[in-house]
Design an enzyme around this catalytic site. Sequence first.
Site, PDB file in Angstrom:
ATOM      1  N   HIS A   1     -26.717   5.692  31.296  1.00 36.65           N
ATOM      2  CA  HIS A   1     -25.400   6.313  31.507  1.00 36.65           C
ATOM      3  C   HIS A   1     -24.292   5.417  30.933  1.00 36.65           C
ATOM      4  CE1 HIS A   1     -27.346   8.411  35.180  1.00 36.65           C
ATOM      5  NE2 HIS A   1     -27.039   9.371  34.355  1.00 36.65           N
TER       6      HIS A   1
ATOM      7  N   LYS B   1     -28.768  18.007  45.672  1.00 39.19           N
ATOM      8  CA  LYS B   1     -29.642  16.862  45.373  1.00 39.19           C
ATOM      9  C   LYS B   1     -29.773  15.952  46.592  1.00 39.19           C
ATOM     10  CE  LYS B   1     -29.933  15.903  40.485  1.00 39.19           C
ATOM     11  NZ  LYS B   1     -29.840  14.863  39.453  1.00 39.19           N
TER      12      LYS B   1
ATOM     13  N   ARG C   1     -31.842  12.702  26.429  1.00 42.65           N
ATOM     14  CA  ARG C   1     -32.853  11.640  26.356  1.00 42.65           C
ATOM     15  C   ARG C   1     -34.059  12.053  25.536  1.00 42.65           C
ATOM     16  NH1 ARG C   1     -33.668  11.150  32.549  1.00 42.65           N
ATOM     17  NH2 ARG C   1     -33.170  13.341  32.222  1.00 42.65           N
TER      18      ARG C   1
ATOM     19  N   SER D   1     -32.339   8.313  37.171  1.00 39.14           N
ATOM     20  CA  SER D   1     -31.891   7.741  38.439  1.00 39.14           C
ATOM     21  C   SER D   1     -33.022   7.770  39.464  1.00 39.14           C
ATOM     22  CB  SER D   1     -30.679   8.512  38.960  1.00 39.14           C
ATOM     23  OG  SER D   1     -29.639   8.454  38.017  1.00 39.14           O
TER      24      SER D   1
END
Length: 159
Positions: free
Chosen positions: A16, A40, A89, A127
């Site tokens: 990030h 989440k 990514r 993450s």
Amino acid sequence: MIAIYPGSFDPPTLGHIDIIHRAMGIATTLIVAVAINPAKSLMFSPDERVEMLAAICKGMPNVQVTQFSGLLVDFARAQGAKAIIRGLRAVSDFEYEFQMALANRLMDDSIETLFISTNAQYSCLSSSLVKEIAKLGGDPSAMVHKIVLNKMLQKSAGL
Ligand code: COA
């Protein structure tokens, strides 16, 4: 051009931060926006995520860090942003990102989504992966900024 870099950032990874560094060279103002996303399961509160990102971005003159709830396009419009920045990514990110970009464009076609390809070194990071490694006693110091590492250690110690 004002640009928004939105995400959950739970926690922010070096991937990030790499995107922030590169996007701040394109935007006049880059707003890093922490999503308040109840869907989440999160380790850090929105305030904690903003605090970590603000500390990391201290000294980056055109970067602001804030949080938002509700629709991203509404937030972007309210900030006068012309672009939403997202990192890609791998091919596996594409379908989700493309769907979000198209949906956002249907809601407001004055805001463009710009994709920045992640530095290859960080393309394996997420993450969740960082949290799992920390939870199992591994060392994620090659994956996160030391400010994040310290916060994760404090959390694990229940501080
Ligand atoms: N390096 C490392 N990891 C990266 C990365 C990079 N460059 N880019 C993304 N990731 C990882 C993150 O670590 C995260 O991992 P995780 O799933 O294990 O937590 C994952 O990719 C995606 O996270 P992030 O980039 O933080 O975005 P998100 O998908 O959690 O958030 C929002 C997406 C906030 C932009 C989106 O949900 C949103 O716009 N919400 C507002 C509501 C709305 O407008 N909805 C309609 C959208 S069309």
